[in-house]
Design a protein around this motif. Structure first.
Motif, PDB file in Angstrom:
ATOM      1  N   MET A   1       0.844  -1.179   0.000  1.00  0.00           N
ATOM      2  CA  MET A   1       0.000   0.000   0.000  1.00  0.00           C
ATOM      3  C   MET A   1       0.888   1.239   0.000  1.00  0.00           C
ATOM      4  SD  MET A   1      -3.447   0.570   1.579  1.00  0.00           S
ATOM      5  CE  MET A   1      -4.293   2.087   1.441  1.00  0.00           C
ATOM      6  N   ILE A   2       0.399   2.302  -0.624  1.00  0.00           N
ATOM      7  CA  ILE A   2       1.093   3.581  -0.651  1.00  0.00           C
ATOM      8  C   ILE A   2       0.262   4.575   0.141  1.00  0.00           C
ATOM      9  CG2 ILE A   2       1.965   5.451  -2.109  1.00  0.00           C
ATOM     10  CD1 ILE A   2       3.448   2.780  -2.452  1.00  0.00           C
ATOM     11  N   TYR A   3       0.933   5.303   1.043  1.00  0.00           N
ATOM     12  CA  TYR A   3       0.256   6.257   1.911  1.00  0.00           C
ATOM     13  C   TYR A   3       0.682   7.685   1.583  1.00  0.00           C
ATOM     14  CZ  TYR A   3      -0.521   2.102   4.742  1.00  0.00           C
ATOM     15  OH  TYR A   3      -0.882   0.855   5.178  1.00  0.00           O
ATOM     16  N   THR A  15       4.842  10.503  -0.868  1.00  0.00           N
ATOM     17  CA  THR A  15       4.119   9.347  -0.367  1.00  0.00           C
ATOM     18  C   THR A  15       5.143   8.310   0.098  1.00  0.00           C
ATOM     19  OG1 THR A  15       4.009   8.356  -2.578  1.00  0.00           O
ATOM     20  CG2 THR A  15       2.156   9.746  -1.902  1.00  0.00           C
ATOM     21  N   HIS A  16       4.641   7.266   0.775  1.00  0.00           N
ATOM     22  CA  HIS A  16       5.545   6.206   1.216  1.00  0.00           C
ATOM     23  C   HIS A  16       4.820   4.869   1.229  1.00  0.00           C
ATOM     24  CE1 HIS A  16       3.766   5.775   5.254  1.00  0.00           C
ATOM     25  NE2 HIS A  16       3.557   7.081   5.170  1.00  0.00           N
ATOM     26  N   SER A  17       5.611   3.825   1.242  1.00  0.00           N
ATOM     27  CA  SER A  17       5.085   2.465   1.235  1.00  0.00           C
ATOM     28  C   SER A  17       4.799   1.977   2.647  1.00  0.00           C
ATOM     29  CB  SER A  17       6.112   1.528   0.592  1.00  0.00           C
ATOM     30  OG  SER A  17       7.241   1.381   1.450  1.00  0.00           O
ATOM     31  N   ASP A  18       4.199   0.779   2.716  1.00  0.00           N
ATOM     32  CA  ASP A  18       4.166   0.000   3.950  1.00  0.00           C
ATOM     33  C   ASP A  18       5.602  -0.406   4.270  1.00  0.00           C
ATOM     34  OD1 ASP A  18       1.395  -0.301   4.525  1.00  0.00           O
ATOM     35  OD2 ASP A  18       1.211  -1.868   3.008  1.00  0.00           O
ATOM     36  N   ILE A  20       8.460  -2.841   4.156  1.00  0.00           N
ATOM     37  CA  ILE A  20       8.872  -3.911   3.248  1.00  0.00           C
ATOM     38  C   ILE A  20       9.930  -4.720   3.989  1.00  0.00           C
ATOM     39  CG2 ILE A  20       9.976  -4.443   1.044  1.00  0.00           C
ATOM     40  CD1 ILE A  20       9.010  -1.551   0.167  1.00  0.00           C
ATOM     41  N   VAL A  28      11.440   1.066   3.834  1.00  0.00           N
ATOM     42  CA  VAL A  28      10.312   1.879   3.398  1.00  0.00           C
ATOM     43  C   VAL A  28      10.738   2.594   2.124  1.00  0.00           C
ATOM     44  CG1 VAL A  28       8.807   3.841   3.934  1.00  0.00           C
ATOM     45  CG2 VAL A  28       9.461   2.255   5.745  1.00  0.00           C
ATOM     46  N   LYS A  29       9.863   2.608   1.132  1.00  0.00           N
ATOM     47  CA  LYS A  29      10.118   3.390  -0.079  1.00  0.00           C
ATOM     48  C   LYS A  29       9.391   4.715   0.047  1.00  0.00           C
ATOM     49  CE  LYS A  29      10.910  -0.282  -3.414  1.00  0.00           C
ATOM     50  NZ  LYS A  29      10.512  -0.830  -4.722  1.00  0.00           N
ATOM     51  N   ALA A  80       4.677   4.089   8.336  1.00  0.00           N
ATOM     52  CA  ALA A  80       4.562   2.859   7.562  1.00  0.00           C
ATOM     53  C   ALA A  80       4.134   1.698   8.457  1.00  0.00           C
ATOM     54  CB  ALA A  80       5.887   2.530   6.882  1.00  0.00           C
TER      55      ALA A  80
END
Length: 91
Positions: A1-3, A15-18, A20, A28-29, A80
């Protein structure tokens, strides 16, 4: 998911990822995207290694975003883990 994390005044979206998991490590991306005529320019940073991909930003712009991400890295991990900034009040 992207937040979603933040929208800057020039309409740049951050934005950032869950979280990983990679060989037992949390990553985190962080995604940065700015609209330009005919499309977007973007960059991605993989934390905690600060591994960057840049598609269109100038060296000066990248200096700004690298500093920004470095200062907020702990927040990207926190959000995240907790389901994004919108859920921050729940932690």
């Amino acid at each position: 998911m992207i937040y979603p994390y933040m929208t800057l005044p020039d309409e740049t979206e951050i934005t950032h990822s869950d979280i990983i998991r990679d060989n037992g490590r949390e990553q985190v991306k962080v995604f940065i995207e700015t609209p330009i005529e005919g499309g977007f320019k973007d960059a991605v940073c993989v934390l905690p290694d600060y591994k960057w991909e840049n598609h269109g930003y100038t060296e000066k712009e990248m200096e700004y975003y690298k500093d920004f991400v470095e200062k907020a890295a702990h927040l990207f991990f926190k959000f995240a883990r907790g389901g994004g900034f919108e859920n921050a009040a729940n932690f």
